[in-house]
Write a protein that holds these residues in place. Structure first.
Motif, PDB file in Angstrom:
ATOM      1  N   LYS A   1       0.850  -1.197   0.000  1.00  0.00           N
ATOM      2  CA  LYS A   1       0.000   0.000   0.000  1.00  0.00           C
ATOM      3  C   LYS A   1       0.879   1.239   0.000  1.00  0.00           C
ATOM      4  CE  LYS A   1      -3.800   2.390   0.108  1.00  0.00           C
ATOM      5  NZ  LYS A   1      -4.715   2.388  -1.064  1.00  0.00           N
ATOM      6  N   GLU A   2       0.697   2.061  -1.017  1.00  0.00           N
ATOM      7  CA  GLU A   2       1.441   3.313  -1.142  1.00  0.00           C
ATOM      8  C   GLU A   2       0.486   4.493  -0.988  1.00  0.00           C
ATOM      9  OE1 GLU A   2       3.377   3.218  -4.924  1.00  0.00           O
ATOM     10  OE2 GLU A   2       4.575   1.434  -4.462  1.00  0.00           O
ATOM     11  N   PHE A   3       0.938   5.491  -0.257  1.00  0.00           N
ATOM     12  CA  PHE A   3       0.191   6.743  -0.120  1.00  0.00           C
ATOM     13  C   PHE A   3       1.059   7.864  -0.677  1.00  0.00           C
ATOM     14  CE2 PHE A   3      -1.385   4.101   3.414  1.00  0.00           C
ATOM     15  CZ  PHE A   3      -2.760   4.210   3.227  1.00  0.00           C
ATOM     16  N   LYS A   4       0.761   8.307  -1.888  1.00  0.00           N
ATOM     17  CA  LYS A   4       1.492   9.422  -2.508  1.00  0.00           C
ATOM     18  C   LYS A   4       3.009   9.241  -2.397  1.00  0.00           C
ATOM     19  CE  LYS A   4      -2.262  12.710  -1.836  1.00  0.00           C
ATOM     20  NZ  LYS A   4      -2.737  13.947  -1.183  1.00  0.00           N
ATOM     21  N   GLY A   5       3.455   8.046  -2.751  1.00  0.00           N
ATOM     22  CA  GLY A   5       4.891   7.788  -2.757  1.00  0.00           C
ATOM     23  C   GLY A   5       5.431   7.169  -1.488  1.00  0.00           C
ATOM     24  N   PHE A   6       4.671   7.262  -0.375  1.00  0.00           N
ATOM     25  CA  PHE A   6       5.098   6.651   0.876  1.00  0.00           C
ATOM     26  C   PHE A   6       4.589   5.208   0.909  1.00  0.00           C
ATOM     27  CE2 PHE A   6       3.863   5.518   5.294  1.00  0.00           C
ATOM     28  CZ  PHE A   6       5.152   5.367   5.803  1.00  0.00           C
ATOM     29  N   VAL A   7       5.494   4.256   1.111  1.00  0.00           N
ATOM     30  CA  VAL A   7       5.104   2.836   1.141  1.00  0.00           C
ATOM     31  C   VAL A   7       4.828   2.431   2.591  1.00  0.00           C
ATOM     32  CG1 VAL A   7       5.735   0.492   0.488  1.00  0.00           C
ATOM     33  CG2 VAL A   7       6.565   2.417  -0.874  1.00  0.00           C
ATOM     34  N   ALA A   8       3.541   2.316   2.933  1.00  0.00           N
ATOM     35  CA  ALA A   8       3.148   1.987   4.311  1.00  0.00           C
ATOM     36  C   ALA A   8       3.212   0.490   4.568  1.00  0.00           C
ATOM     37  CB  ALA A   8       1.744   2.509   4.595  1.00  0.00           C
ATOM     38  N   VAL A   9       2.858  -0.296   3.565  1.00  0.00           N
ATOM     39  CA  VAL A   9       2.942  -1.757   3.630  1.00  0.00           C
ATOM     40  C   VAL A   9       3.706  -2.196   2.385  1.00  0.00           C
ATOM     41  CG1 VAL A   9       1.626  -3.919   3.573  1.00  0.00           C
ATOM     42  CG2 VAL A   9       0.821  -2.010   4.970  1.00  0.00           C
ATOM     43  N   ASP A  10       4.782  -2.951   2.599  1.00  0.00           N
ATOM     44  CA  ASP A  10       5.750  -3.196   1.531  1.00  0.00           C
ATOM     45  C   ASP A  10       5.945  -4.690   1.271  1.00  0.00           C
ATOM     46  OD1 ASP A  10       7.795  -3.073  -0.290  1.00  0.00           O
ATOM     47  OD2 ASP A  10       9.200  -1.979   0.991  1.00  0.00           O
ATOM     48  N   ASP A  11       5.221  -5.219   0.284  1.00  0.00           N
ATOM     49  CA  ASP A  11       5.418  -6.595  -0.183  1.00  0.00           C
ATOM     50  C   ASP A  11       5.268  -7.621   0.951  1.00  0.00           C
ATOM     51  OD1 ASP A  11       5.897  -8.442  -2.207  1.00  0.00           O
ATOM     52  OD2 ASP A  11       8.051  -8.495  -1.810  1.00  0.00           O
ATOM     53  N   VAL A  12       4.170  -7.502   1.693  1.00  0.00           N
ATOM     54  CA  VAL A  12       3.929  -8.387   2.836  1.00  0.00           C
ATOM     55  C   VAL A  12       3.285  -9.695   2.389  1.00  0.00           C
ATOM     56  CG1 VAL A  12       2.460  -8.687   4.892  1.00  0.00           C
ATOM     57  CG2 VAL A  12       3.828  -6.598   4.615  1.00  0.00           C
ATOM     58  N   ASN A  13       3.872 -10.801   2.840  1.00  0.00           N
ATOM     59  CA  ASN A  13       3.280 -12.131   2.667  1.00  0.00           C
ATOM     60  C   ASN A  13       2.811 -12.613   4.040  1.00  0.00           C
ATOM     61  OD1 ASN A  13       3.921 -12.217  -0.087  1.00  0.00           O
ATOM     62  ND2 ASN A  13       5.917 -13.131   0.309  1.00  0.00           N
ATOM     63  N   LEU A  14       1.584 -13.068   4.106  1.00  0.00           N
ATOM     64  CA  LEU A  14       1.008 -13.490   5.386  1.00  0.00           C
ATOM     65  C   LEU A  14       0.133 -14.712   5.159  1.00  0.00           C
ATOM     66  CD1 LEU A  14       0.521 -12.616   8.441  1.00  0.00           C
ATOM     67  CD2 LEU A  14      -1.540 -11.469   7.591  1.00  0.00           C
ATOM     68  N   SER A  15       0.218 -15.661   6.080  1.00  0.00           N
ATOM     69  CA  SER A  15      -0.607 -16.866   5.992  1.00  0.00           C
ATOM     70  C   SER A  15      -1.148 -17.177   7.379  1.00  0.00           C
ATOM     71  CB  SER A  15       0.237 -18.031   5.465  1.00  0.00           C
ATOM     72  OG  SER A  15      -0.542 -19.190   5.343  1.00  0.00           O
ATOM     73  N   VAL A  16      -2.465 -17.131   7.520  1.00  0.00           N
ATOM     74  CA  VAL A  16      -3.111 -17.403   8.811  1.00  0.00           C
ATOM     75  C   VAL A  16      -3.733 -18.792   8.768  1.00  0.00           C
ATOM     76  CG1 VAL A  16      -4.844 -16.654  10.485  1.00  0.00           C
ATOM     77  CG2 VAL A  16      -3.600 -14.950   9.119  1.00  0.00           C
ATOM     78  N   GLU A  17      -3.263 -19.640   9.664  1.00  0.00           N
ATOM     79  CA  GLU A  17      -3.710 -21.034   9.681  1.00  0.00           C
ATOM     80  C   GLU A  17      -5.102 -21.157  10.283  1.00  0.00           C
ATOM     81  OE1 GLU A  17      -2.097 -25.014  11.868  1.00  0.00           O
ATOM     82  OE2 GLU A  17      -0.573 -23.696  10.999  1.00  0.00           O
ATOM     83  N   ARG A  18      -5.905 -21.981   9.668  1.00  0.00           N
ATOM     84  CA  ARG A  18      -7.271 -22.215  10.154  1.00  0.00           C
ATOM     85  C   ARG A  18      -7.244 -22.717  11.601  1.00  0.00           C
ATOM     86  NH1 ARG A  18     -11.748 -23.140   6.969  1.00  0.00           N
ATOM     87  NH2 ARG A  18     -10.389 -23.419   5.159  1.00  0.00           N
ATOM     88  N   GLY A  19      -8.082 -22.122  12.451  1.00  0.00           N
ATOM     89  CA  GLY A  19      -8.191 -22.546  13.836  1.00  0.00           C
ATOM     90  C   GLY A  19      -7.149 -21.969  14.779  1.00  0.00           C
ATOM     91  N   SER A  20      -6.310 -21.061  14.261  1.00  0.00           N
ATOM     92  CA  SER A  20      -5.243 -20.490  15.096  1.00  0.00           C
ATOM     93  C   SER A  20      -5.617 -19.098  15.601  1.00  0.00           C
ATOM     94  CB  SER A  20      -3.934 -20.388  14.291  1.00  0.00           C
ATOM     95  OG  SER A  20      -4.054 -19.406  13.276  1.00  0.00           O
ATOM     96  N   ILE A  21      -4.825 -18.623  16.589  1.00  0.00           N
ATOM     97  CA  ILE A  21      -4.845 -17.208  16.972  1.00  0.00           C
ATOM     98  C   ILE A  21      -3.520 -16.630  16.496  1.00  0.00           C
ATOM     99  CG2 ILE A  21      -4.965 -15.528  18.843  1.00  0.00           C
ATOM    100  CD1 ILE A  21      -6.495 -17.534  20.514  1.00  0.00           C
TER     101      ILE A  21
END
Length: 251
Positions: A14-34
């Motif tokens: 996610k970029e806001f006018k050139g500022f990269v707030a979230v940069d190439d994030v990979n995330l995997s949330v396992e079923r049934g986990s916290i």
């Protein structure tokens, strides 16, 4: 990405006018986990959370829920799929009782536009289920108390009850312990453990003792990137995490 992942993000940016707030994030949330998303102030946690819950649209990347691409979907549509952000409904009306608030959320689940014009007899059919949900969050004795009169921690429990009324398969909690006294933190921690028995939970949380107590897996963000991921015992000993998060005094 894990084969039993319920929610995944690949290359989330996610970029806001050139500022990269979230940069190439990979995330995997396992079923049934916290799963906890943590990091120092300015790490991009809130932006990442808003992308996953579709309050923001990503500049790039892909989000899948139960194998379906939800990248372009609206937050209301993903809620109907069973991916619900707590407090996004805020079906907490201050001058309604706790029971009435949960009943309204149950009506919404049924799709009856809140049934405001229905007779009291018709509305009362929701009372038993509403009472069960209040019991689940420890609010039985507050059923007839107006939401505005509830102590802060109890009000947060009511918000969780209204979210549970939508029968979510996955619950996203945005700093559930924010502003709470220690007794309330213990109560809500126990509540989250209980409701996680048959759900998946992803939460953003600043309180590290809560994260240690609740989470099966943790993703640490710093400057918009994933710094580390794994169980708390492992992540908390990572020198990069200590420097970026604990060492920065954000506890």
């Amino acid at each position: 990405m894990a084969a039993d992942a319920i929610l995944t993000a690949v290359g989330l940016t996610k970029e806001f006018k050139g500022f990269v707030a979230v940069d190439d994030v990979n995330l995997s949330v396992e079923r049934g986990s916290i799963h906890a998303l943590i990091g120092p102030n300015g790490a991009g946690k809130t932006t990442c959370f808003n992308l996953l819950t579709k309050f923001l649209q990503p500049t790039r990347g892909k989000i899948t829920y139960k194998g379906d691409d939800i990248t372009s979907m609206a937050s209301a549509d993903i809620a109907r799929l069973g991916l619900v952000r707590s407090f996004q409904i805020s079906a907490v009306f201050p001058h309604f009782t706790a029971l009435e608030n949960v009943r309204i959320a149950l009506q919404r689940k049924r799709g009856d536009s809140y049934d405001f014009w229905r007779s009291q007899t018709v509305l009362n059919q929701y009372n038993d289920r509403a009472a069960e949900l209040l019991a689940d969050v420890g609010l039985t004795e507050f059923a007839e108390v107006q939401a505005a009169e509830l102590p802060y921690g109890r009000k947060r429990a009511l918000e969780i009850a209204t979210t549970l009324a939508l029968d979510p398969e996955m619950l996203l909690l945005d700093e559930p312990m924010a502003g709470m006294a220690e007794a309330d933190v213990e109560r809500i921690t126990a509540l989250i453990k209980r409701i996680a028995a048959n759900r998946t939970i992803l939460m953003v949380e600043h309180n590290l003792s809560v994260v240690a107590n609740l989470s099966n897996r943790i993703t640490v963000l710093a400057r918009g990137k994933v710094l580390a991921e794994g169980p708390y015992e492992e992540v908390s000993k990572d020198p990069r995490v200590i420097e970026a998060y604990i060492g920065a005094g954000h506890g």
